[in-house]
Write a protein that holds these residues in place. Structure first.
Motif, PDB file in Angstrom:
ATOM      1  N   HIS A 210       0.860  -1.186   0.000  1.00 52.49           N
ATOM      2  CA  HIS A 210       0.000   0.000   0.000  1.00 52.49           C
ATOM      3  C   HIS A 210       0.898   1.237   0.000  1.00 52.49           C
ATOM      4  O   HIS A 210       1.246   1.785   1.051  1.00 52.49           O
ATOM      5  CB  HIS A 210      -0.929  -0.010   1.219  1.00 52.49           C
ATOM      6  CG  HIS A 210      -2.004  -1.040   1.137  1.00 52.49           C
ATOM      7  ND1 HIS A 210      -1.738  -2.396   1.048  1.00 52.49           N
ATOM      8  CD2 HIS A 210      -3.367  -0.937   1.117  1.00 52.49           C
ATOM      9  CE1 HIS A 210      -2.876  -3.076   0.976  1.00 52.49           C
ATOM     10  NE2 HIS A 210      -3.867  -2.213   1.022  1.00 52.49           N
ATOM     11  N   LEU A 211       1.289   1.673  -1.179  1.00 51.27           N
ATOM     12  CA  LEU A 211       2.262   2.755  -1.327  1.00 51.27           C
ATOM     13  C   LEU A 211       1.613   4.103  -0.985  1.00 51.27           C
ATOM     14  O   LEU A 211       0.500   4.396  -1.398  1.00 51.27           O
ATOM     15  CB  LEU A 211       2.815   2.774  -2.747  1.00 51.27           C
ATOM     16  CG  LEU A 211       3.298   1.411  -3.290  1.00 51.27           C
ATOM     17  CD1 LEU A 211       3.913   1.568  -4.670  1.00 51.27           C
ATOM     18  CD2 LEU A 211       4.285   0.760  -2.323  1.00 51.27           C
ATOM     19  N   ASP A 212       2.353   4.919  -0.221  1.00 56.26           N
ATOM     20  CA  ASP A 212       1.787   6.146   0.342  1.00 56.26           C
ATOM     21  C   ASP A 212       2.583   7.377  -0.087  1.00 56.26           C
ATOM     22  O   ASP A 212       3.474   7.847   0.630  1.00 56.26           O
ATOM     23  CB  ASP A 212       1.784   6.031   1.871  1.00 56.26           C
ATOM     24  CG  ASP A 212       0.870   7.050   2.528  1.00 56.26           C
ATOM     25  OD1 ASP A 212       0.658   8.119   1.939  1.00 56.26           O
ATOM     26  OD2 ASP A 212       0.371   6.765   3.633  1.00 56.26           O
ATOM     27  N   ILE A 419      10.664   4.129   4.123  1.00 57.87           N
ATOM     28  CA  ILE A 419       9.895   3.185   4.945  1.00 57.87           C
ATOM     29  C   ILE A 419       8.410   3.543   4.926  1.00 57.87           C
ATOM     30  O   ILE A 419       7.539   2.673   4.795  1.00 57.87           O
ATOM     31  CB  ILE A 419      10.419   3.173   6.391  1.00 57.87           C
ATOM     32  CG1 ILE A 419      11.888   2.750   6.430  1.00 57.87           C
ATOM     33  CG2 ILE A 419       9.569   2.252   7.259  1.00 57.87           C
ATOM     34  CD1 ILE A 419      12.140   1.338   5.979  1.00 57.87           C
ATOM     35  N   ALA A 420       8.104   4.833   5.061  1.00 52.82           N
ATOM     36  CA  ALA A 420       6.705   5.281   5.087  1.00 52.82           C
ATOM     37  C   ALA A 420       5.999   4.975   3.773  1.00 52.82           C
ATOM     38  O   ALA A 420       4.785   4.697   3.750  1.00 52.82           O
ATOM     39  CB  ALA A 420       6.635   6.782   5.370  1.00 52.82           C
ATOM     40  N   PHE A 421       6.709   4.999   2.672  1.00 56.70           N
ATOM     41  CA  PHE A 421       6.114   4.778   1.362  1.00 56.70           C
ATOM     42  C   PHE A 421       5.578   3.356   1.225  1.00 56.70           C
ATOM     43  O   PHE A 421       4.535   3.129   0.607  1.00 56.70           O
ATOM     44  CB  PHE A 421       7.157   5.059   0.282  1.00 56.70           C
ATOM     45  CG  PHE A 421       6.623   5.038  -1.120  1.00 56.70           C
ATOM     46  CD1 PHE A 421       5.609   5.902  -1.513  1.00 56.70           C
ATOM     47  CD2 PHE A 421       7.140   4.153  -2.055  1.00 56.70           C
ATOM     48  CE1 PHE A 421       5.114   5.879  -2.811  1.00 56.70           C
ATOM     49  CE2 PHE A 421       6.654   4.122  -3.356  1.00 56.70           C
ATOM     50  CZ  PHE A 421       5.636   4.994  -3.736  1.00 56.70           C
ATOM     51  N   PHE A 422       6.254   2.378   1.860  1.00 61.93           N
ATOM     52  CA  PHE A 422       5.917   0.972   1.643  1.00 61.93           C
ATOM     53  C   PHE A 422       5.170   0.279   2.787  1.00 61.93           C
ATOM     54  O   PHE A 422       4.344  -0.588   2.540  1.00 61.93           O
ATOM     55  CB  PHE A 422       7.206   0.173   1.373  1.00 61.93           C
ATOM     56  CG  PHE A 422       7.861   0.477   0.066  1.00 61.93           C
ATOM     57  CD1 PHE A 422       7.383  -0.069  -1.120  1.00 61.93           C
ATOM     58  CD2 PHE A 422       8.964   1.316   0.009  1.00 61.93           C
ATOM     59  CE1 PHE A 422       7.986   0.215  -2.328  1.00 61.93           C
ATOM     60  CE2 PHE A 422       9.581   1.605  -1.202  1.00 61.93           C
ATOM     61  CZ  PHE A 422       9.087   1.053  -2.377  1.00 61.93           C
ATOM     62  N   THR A 423       5.457   0.627   4.041  1.00 66.39           N
ATOM     63  CA  THR A 423       5.150  -0.264   5.159  1.00 66.39           C
ATOM     64  C   THR A 423       3.898   0.132   5.930  1.00 66.39           C
ATOM     65  O   THR A 423       3.692   1.297   6.261  1.00 66.39           O
ATOM     66  CB  THR A 423       6.344  -0.311   6.141  1.00 66.39           C
ATOM     67  OG1 THR A 423       7.541  -0.473   5.392  1.00 66.39           O
ATOM     68  CG2 THR A 423       6.197  -1.463   7.105  1.00 66.39           C
TER      69      THR A 423
END
Length: 619
Positions: A210-212, A419-423
């Motif tokens: 869930h990429l952010d 890290i925020a983009f993926f996890t």
């Protein structure tokens, strides 16, 4: 020409300690040490790994080393312009964010029910005990390195390095978790679901697909603000935090007008185990106060400002958390609480649709200040770690104009953004709690060592008693945590482990005299408070799931690989280089590291007095 540092050695030869250079990216900026000059030197260094490791394990730094010689390696001083007022608001801004606005709903609905308020109490007690330990260190060693510097002084280089790696992991994961939660509340504010703003990458594992992109944009903006000015960041933070507290008061008052005591009829639906399991996760909500200790180097009067700032901020935060948790569970049955945006959805459920926008705005405000203060704190940790050359010294540079560590800030926030983009948030919060609890436990151990052991003062018998007591405190705490984790029922082992913890702490109190009194501010009820902090932190670790410990183990293994191939040799070289310079100019250098090098006291009575203070670690 010398480097002027308050309370330190002003005769440090600049050219021999630091190399003044611009913002370059040459090999000398990253690997200036002798071991990395060529492949021959590197192979020789690798051949000496065991000897060097033994040296670094037994080497302890000194207060004065951290305050002066190590700090001098950043080329420029950080600006001392923060007061206790700034620190209180930094503390509130650093802590109140994603934890209360996101994890409260997750834990109340899935793990603890209305008893989530007790989970916050347990976590709050643990956090306050850690605050006391941090405060004593921050007052006496007011440097940007925070717990890394404290552990270097009391437990040695190697333990400090392992803690440093977990400190950095704590900040990266914490920032990533808050950034993803920011997206959730931003979506609520715009009447959308969080997934509407995320990109689903089906080729990636479920927990990472869930990429952010919004989280990345927010972190980028925070990075720009953090590198400009610490004082400017402080002004923005306390204005935003005041607005945030006003919104929290609104949530409490408006929420309680829709309270239904029937929702409290089943107070502990998941039992006592659920309360403690939630406490371990909700400790995430208290993460951030340690960032305030990293600002000690920029504080006008550390002895007064740090205790007021840290203890004041934690007291306000704990009260706010408990009241908010009670309010949420009175508004909705625990099973209906939304795990992603609990307060907004709760107001919508009781017919106050308009209030959810106020809540979402307040949550965004809170999470923005958490990210901002975290960005300031994590950069200062990395800066001080780089000063010891455990990571490349390029990261230790402080910009001459802004007085901020720009390189460290940018590097940490790039890692956070990735890290925020993926996890997903759930993975981040569990792993974050492990790192944080581990570090806080080590700081409590370090405080016991600081109070009860001073080289040249503590007798061998008293040292051995101290070691035995600490081993028993740690062993009984670990046994209690393991039994809690593996046994759903039963209490027999607790009858053994809890008395062992109590008696070992009592033995420390009665049979080991304190070797050092705090100079300015001290933790009350030593050794009981530090020992209780050790026990609670380890016990909460026993409530975290096995997968999180596996991830923690992988990260620790990576840290050790880097240390034995890079960090060990770089830090060893810089320590030996400093010793050689001291030996060449004994009139201007005093012992930098305890138990590792030749003492070089100044001549005369004054020099003898200073040498005596150095040997006991009093300066």
């Amino acid at each position: 020409m010398g480097i002027n540092s308050e309370g330190g050695n002003n005769d440090v030869p600049v050219n021999s300690v630091i190399k003044r250079r611009g913002c370059s990216c040459s090999k000398e900026d990253f690997l200036p040490e002798e071991s990395f000059k060529n492949w021959t030197n590197y192979r020789k260094a690798l051949g000496q790994t065991l000897t060097r490791f033994q040296d670094r394990v037994v080497t302890r730094s000194l207060d004065d080393t951290e305050l002066n010689e190590v700090r001098a390696r950043s080329q420029h001083e950080m600006k001392r312009n923060l007061s206790w007022w700034d620190l209180i608001w930094f503390g509130i801004g650093a802590v109140i964010g994603a934890g209360i606005f996101v994890l409260t709903g997750q834990e109340a609905s899935q793990e603890s029910g209305p008893a989530v308020v007790l989970s916050y109490v347990v976590s709050g007690i643990s956090a306050m005990l850690s605050v006391f330990c941090y405060t004593e260190f921050a007052v006496e060693i007011p440097v940007a390195g925070g717990s890394f510097a404290y552990l270097r002084v009391e437990l040695g280089d190697f333990v400090a390095y392992i803690a440093a790696g977990n400190i950095l992991l704590e900040y990266v994961i914490g920032g990533a978790a808050v950034a993803r939660a920011w997206t959730s509340y931003f979506a609520t504010l715009l009447n959308h679901k969080p997934e509407d703003f995320r990109i689903i990458a089906h080729s990636l594992p479920e927990d990472y697909n869930h990429l952010d992109p919004i989280a990345v944009v927010v972190i980028t903006l925070i990075c720009i603000f953090a590198v400009v000015s610490t004082k400017g960041t402080s002004r923005f933070n306390y204005i935003a935090s005041i607005i945030h507290l006003v919104i929290i008061v609104f949530i409490i008052i408006a929420g309680l007008t829709k309270a239904d005591v029937k929702n409290y009829s089943n107070f502990t639906p998941f039992g006592v185990r659920g309360i403690f399991k939630s406490s371990a996760v909700l400790f995430f909500a208290y993460v951030g106060f340690d960032a305030v200790s990293t600002m000690a180097e920029e504080t006008k009067n550390p002895a007064r400002d740090i205790p007021i700032g840290l203890v004041g901020a934690m007291t306000i935060t704990t009260l706010a958390y408990c009241i908010l948790a009670v309010t949420l569970c009175l508004m909705q049955p625990y099973a209906q609480i939304d795990p992603n945006a609990p307060f907004s959805v709760a107001f919508e459920a009781v017919g106050m649709d308009w209030a959810k926008y106020v809540v979402a705005f307040g949550a965004l405000k809170g999470m923005t200040t958490v990210l901002l203060v975290g960005a300031v704190g994590q950069a200062r940790y990395l800066t001080h770690i780089a000063r010891t050359h455990m990571v490349p010294p390029w990261l230790a540079q402080v910009h001459g104009k802004t007085g901020t560590p720009i390189n460290a800030t940018v590097v940490m926030l790039v890692a956070t953004a990735v890290i925020a983009f993926f996890t997903k948030l759930g993975i981040l919060s569990d792993l974050l709690s492990i790192s944080t609890l581990f570090i806080f436990m080590l700081v409590a151990v370090a405080l016991l060592v600081r109070r009860y052991y001073v080289s040249g003062v503590t007798s061998e018998s008293h040292r051995n008693r101290l070691i035995a007591c600490i081993v028993l405190i740690l062993g009984s705490s670990i046994a209690t945590a393991i039994f809690w984790a593996v046994s759903e029922e039963g209490w027999v082992l607790y009858v053994v482990t809890v008395p062992v913890w109590f008696l070992s702490t009592l033995a420390l109190k009665l049979f080991v005299p304190q070797a050092r009194d705090p100079k300015l501010w001290g933790v009350p009820l030593v050794p009981w408070f530090p020992s209780a902090s050790i026990a609670i932190n380890i016990f909460l670790l026993g409530s975290i799931d096995a997968k999180s410990f596996m991830r923690f183990g992988v990260w620790t293994a990576l840290l050790l690989l880097y240390y034995f191939f890079m960090g060990l040799h770089a830090s060893y070289d810089i320590a030996k280089e400093a010793e050689e310079m001291k030996a060449g100019n004994p009139a201007k250098w005093k012992t930098m590291e305890e138990g590792n090098g030749t003492s070089a006291p100044e001549s005369g009575v004054e020099g003898d007095e200073k040498a005596s203070k150095v040997s006991t670690g009093d300066i």
